[in-house]
Design a protein around this motif. Structure first.
Motif, PDB file in Angstrom:
ATOM      1  N   GLU A 552      39.183  42.267  50.340  1.00 43.93           N
ATOM      2  CA  GLU A 552      40.611  42.499  50.544  1.00 43.93           C
ATOM      3  C   GLU A 552      41.434  41.374  49.915  1.00 43.93           C
ATOM      4  N   LYS A 553      40.949  40.171  50.052  1.00 37.94           N
ATOM      5  CA  LYS A 553      41.640  39.021  49.475  1.00 37.94           C
ATOM      6  C   LYS A 553      41.672  39.117  47.949  1.00 37.94           C
ATOM      7  N   PHE A 554      40.545  39.483  47.335  1.00 35.47           N
ATOM      8  CA  PHE A 554      40.477  39.557  45.868  1.00 35.47           C
ATOM      9  C   PHE A 554      41.277  40.745  45.339  1.00 35.47           C
ATOM     10  N   ARG A 555      41.372  41.853  46.096  1.00 40.37           N
ATOM     11  CA  ARG A 555      42.197  42.989  45.653  1.00 40.37           C
ATOM     12  C   ARG A 555      43.654  42.552  45.523  1.00 40.37           C
ATOM     13  N   ALA A 556      44.135  41.800  46.519  1.00 41.65           N
ATOM     14  CA  ALA A 556      45.506  41.294  46.436  1.00 41.65           C
ATOM     15  C   ALA A 556      45.677  40.386  45.228  1.00 41.65           C
ATOM     16  N   ALA A 557      44.668  39.551  44.955  1.00 39.79           N
ATOM     17  CA  ALA A 557      44.745  38.661  43.797  1.00 39.79           C
ATOM     18  C   ALA A 557      44.740  39.447  42.488  1.00 39.79           C
ATOM     19  N   GLU A 628      48.213  39.067  50.715  1.00 37.48           N
ATOM     20  CA  GLU A 628      47.438  37.844  50.502  1.00 37.48           C
ATOM     21  C   GLU A 628      47.440  36.967  51.754  1.00 37.48           C
ATOM     22  N   ALA A 629      48.583  36.881  52.428  1.00 33.53           N
ATOM     23  CA  ALA A 629      48.663  36.064  53.645  1.00 33.53           C
ATOM     24  C   ALA A 629      47.768  36.620  54.742  1.00 33.53           C
ATOM     25  N   HIS A 630      47.749  37.973  54.863  1.00 32.31           N
ATOM     26  CA  HIS A 630      46.865  38.594  55.854  1.00 32.31           C
ATOM     27  C   HIS A 630      45.409  38.302  55.530  1.00 32.31           C
ATOM     28  N   ALA A 631      45.063  38.368  54.244  1.00 35.51           N
ATOM     29  CA  ALA A 631      43.668  38.132  53.846  1.00 35.51           C
ATOM     30  C   ALA A 631      43.249  36.695  54.119  1.00 35.51           C
ATOM     31  N   GLU A 632      44.180  35.757  53.908  1.00 36.05           N
ATOM     32  CA  GLU A 632      43.858  34.340  54.107  1.00 36.05           C
ATOM     33  C   GLU A 632      44.149  33.868  55.520  1.00 36.05           C
ATOM     34  N   GLN A 633      44.665  34.781  56.392  1.00 40.08           N
ATOM     35  CA  GLN A 633      45.055  34.423  57.751  1.00 40.08           C
ATOM     36  C   GLN A 633      46.009  33.243  57.747  1.00 40.08           C
TER      37      GLN A 633
END
Length: 759
Positions: A552-557, A628-633
């Motif tokens: 999920e984090k990389f999809r946002a990136a 991105e913020a959600h993915a990185e908490q």
């Protein structure tokens, strides 16, 4: 033979000690309730550690020390805590205070104890703490916490330990009975305290010579030890702390000092026994020996009574005849005080309960005028001037009272005893001491308030001085700049207009920083290649993600990299477009001005459409950042969510406004160029609109203003409720804040509508 010194003054009142020594030491039954005040000692009261309804055992801790200068409190019998409330206290004031009330169960079940038979194998600091937690306090005076005396400061080396067995007050024989019946415990208590004080050179027990049986028992128990038993002539008040020190050592405690300052520690014999039992047997202080005496009683004797036992219960066990009694006195006739009620309990300092008859202790005669006989000065054991203190106390001259050392008075009552005018001198001294103590407390509070006020005034003055200094610096700099500008204008070196000078400087920097078209294209191509490489690298990481969270984090990136790539392609395409060299691409200032002018020339519906497109673009970027913020908490998730909500609301408002406009005509209107009379500056236009609106409101009536406010509040409330509904549907964390805002708007609207109706 040990040398004995004499003290000044003193008296020889009738001793009346034989009545209570006829019968042996006895015990009485437990009362229906035990009332244990939280403050049975000097210093801070103890703090309860039990609650109402709790079952307790004998010796259990029920209140811990309330500070360093305090003592613990223990249950004097097993039972149930039935109340923690204010009850009458054994105090001259007759006031009430917090007490723990226990209903005994009759079993007297003890808590598990922690004995220490060989205390010399323990650290003295640990033993002193054990005495403190056992609740030991002075049992012959004001109840000074024993642990404080047994831990003197490092700069107070102790060379003499004195145990006070004097008991000079008439009627009282509690210590006499203790020394007769338990002399071994008294000697062991002295040896324990000597060990805790680092083995002082001299350990002595002082006893008046009117107690021959006690002296003989102590000397027999002290045989073979380093404890010295000294008898000296009977005189009241030789049992005072400073007086006994003078009698046994010849030293005097300076005014305002304590015995430890001259290397001496003095303890009561009952306190020494209690401390020894606390260490060796682990027993806390739950009982004491008390003299019950007076002709209004059928039985006069000494009893070992549990702390918290009501005085009325003790008197009932000794056949008290209330009709024959002149009063009830707690303590002796010289330093004791009259009780208002028999409901007060026995506490750690209760050494005597006196119930005299009318003939034995008649009421004092009315006070007469002072005849200046000087007998009070001759009787004072502290070498004070009681007559002068009396006059200053009546005049409330606190400075004179302190100058004449009022606080050196031990309140022995010798002066009042010899006064032929029957003046209650001690009562005047006690009241004056209380007034001075209160005045000191008030002065400390006032001094602290004055210091805070002075500090505040100083801080304000410093801030004002700093502001003035900065203002002067700015004025000086402005004057210098003005003079420099005038000089430049006169010489013709530089433009006189600072705005024009700044624009010229910016233009010059811009021209120097301009690049050729080939350099610009090369730079854009490098940015495009970098964006493509970053996108590929991010896609590779997405393919290798080990968990859904990483994916999920990389999809946002990846989305962010795709946007960067698209932006780079657009810039390169714009650079390749025909006429790009002359459209102002190299001049960002000119380009910005051109865009602003074009925007002002647009029709209202076109402006709204362009605004909606811009807001949608910003919304996409904001949603990507939120993902991105959600993915990185991230901790910024809430703020980003609030920004997304605001953008969505702006889009809805713009779309609603666009829908209210009339359909655009088929023919596209010609671009309108603002005339010279129309303001190009958007800020100036906003200011003009605000001025016009203010002028219009100035001509409105109060009812029209209220109607306008109601209309505005209704629109704001509708928007707020719409935001709240959207937030609830999306499960936003800002639902509570939006709900509060909507409620405030609704309340304000209701108030405004009410004002309108009243108008």
């Amino acid at each position: 033979m040990t040398q004995i010194w004499t003290i000044p003054g003193g008296i020889h009142p009738p001793e009346n000690k034989h009545q209570s020594l006829v019968e042996p030491l006895a015990h009485i039954e437990l009362p229906a309730e035990l009332v244990l005040p939280l403050n049975q000692h000097l210093g801070a009261p103890a703090e309860p550690v039990v609650s109402v309804g709790e079952k307790v055992k004998t010796g259990q801790l029920i209140a811990q020390p309330g500070g360093q200068f305090s003592a613990a409190l223990h249950a004097s019998s097993s039972g149930e805590v039935v109340a923690i409330e204010d009850r009458p206290l054994p105090h001259p004031s007759g006031l009430t205070g917090p007490c723990i009330v226990i209903r005994p169960d009759g079993q007297d079940t003890w808590v598990a104890l922690d004995p220490c038979p060989d205390y010399r194998q323990q650290n003295p600091v640990e033993l002193v703490q054990k005495i403190r937690l056992a609740g030991i306090a002075g049992m012959g005076g004001a109840g000074f916490p024993t642990a404080i005396k047994l831990a003197p400061k490092a700069n107070q080396p102790i060379d003499t330990l004195i145990l006070n067995g004097t008991e000079c007050e008439p009627y009282i024989t509690a210590d006499d009975r203790l020394m007769r019946d338990r002399p071994e415990q008294v000697i062991e208590g002295a040896r324990l305290m000597a060990y805790l004080l680092g083995e002082p050179k001299r350990v002595v027990i002082g006893v008046e010579d009117n107690k021959p049986e006690a002296i003989a028992a102590l000397k027999q128990a002290a045989a073979g030890s380093n404890v010295e038993v000294v008898a000296f002539p009977t005189k009241y008040p030789s049992g005072g702390e400073k007086q006994l020190i003078t009698i046994l050592t010849g030293r005097e405690v300076p005014s305002g000092k304590i015995p430890a300052d001259i290397g001496i520690v003095l303890q009561n014999v009952g306190t020494a026994v209690a401390a020894w039992r606390a260490v060796v047997h682990g027993e806390p202080l739950i009982s004491r020996i008390t003299t019950v005496v007076g002709e209004a009683l059928e039985i006069q004797r000494n009893i070992e009574v549990r702390l918290g036992t009501p005085v009325a219960h003790v008197l009932a066990a000794h056949g008290f005849n209330a009709a024959a009694a002149s009063r009830l006195v707690l303590g002796g006739p010289m330093m004791g005080y009259t009780l208002e009620t028999g409901d007060v309990p026995v506490v750690k300092t209760t050494n005597c309960i006196l119930a005299p008859s009318q003939q034995e202790l008649p009421p004092p005669p009315p006070a007469q005028a002072c005849i200046r006989c000087g007998l009070c000065s001759e009787a004072c054991p502290a070498s004070l001037l009681p007559q002068q203190l009396y006059w200053y106390a009546r005049a409330e001259d606190h400075d004179k009272l302190e100058a004449y050392n009022l606080f050196d008075c031990i309140e022995c009552g010798a002066c009042a005893y010899v006064c032929p005018s029957s003046i209650p001198l001690v009562q005047y001294y006690r009241a004056a001491k209380g007034d001075i103590r209160q005045a000191r407390i008030d002065k400390e509070k006032a001094d602290r308030s004055r210091e805070r006020f002075a500090f505040r005034q100083e801080r304000i003055a410093r801030q004002e001085a700093e502001k003035e200094a900065k203002r002067l610096e700015r004025a000086k700099a402005a004057a210098a700049a003005k003079a420099k500008m005038a000089a430049q204008k006169t010489s013709g070196d530089t433009p006189a207009d600072p705005v024009a000078a700044a624009i010229a400087k910016a233009r010059a920097q811009q021209v120097s920083a301009q690049q050729s078209p080939a350099d610009q294209r090369a730079k854009l191509e490098r940015q495009l290649a970098s964006a493509e490489g970053r996108l590929k690298q991010t896609q590779d990481r997405l393919a290798c993600a080990e968990s859904e969270e990483q994916a999920e984090k990389f999809r946002a990136a990846v989305k962010a990299a795709e946007l960067k790539l698209q932006e780079a392609k657009q810039k390169l395409a714009l650079c390749d477009a025909p006429g790009s060299a002359t459209t102002g691409i190299d001049d960002p200032v000119a380009a910005a001005i051109a865009r602003a002018q074009a925007k002002m020339a647009m029709a209202p519906d076109e402006k709204l459409k362009a605004n909606i497109e811009s807001l949608r673009t910003r919304l996409v970027k904001a949603e990507e950042k939120l993902a991105e913020a959600h993915a990185e908490q991230s901790a910024n998730t809430g703020a980003l969510q609030l920004g997304v909500d605001k953008l969505r609301e702006k889009i809805r408002s713009a779309e609603a406004e666009l829908a209210t406009l009339a359909p655009a005509p088929s023919a596209k209107p010609e671009a309108r160029t603002p005339s010279a009379a129309e303001p190009v500056d958007a800020a100036s236009a906003a200011i003009e609109r605000a001025k016009a609106k203010a002028a219009a409101r100035a001509n409105m009536s109060e009812q029209d203003k209220l109607r306008e406010q109601v209309s505005s509040l209704e629109q704001r409330l509708a928007k707020a409720r719409q935001k709240l509904a959207d937030a609830e549907a999306e499960g936003s964390p800002h639902v509570e804040a939006l709900s509060t805002a909507a409620e405030k708007l609704a309340s304000k609207l209701a108030d405004t509508q009410s004002k309108l109706e009243n108008a």
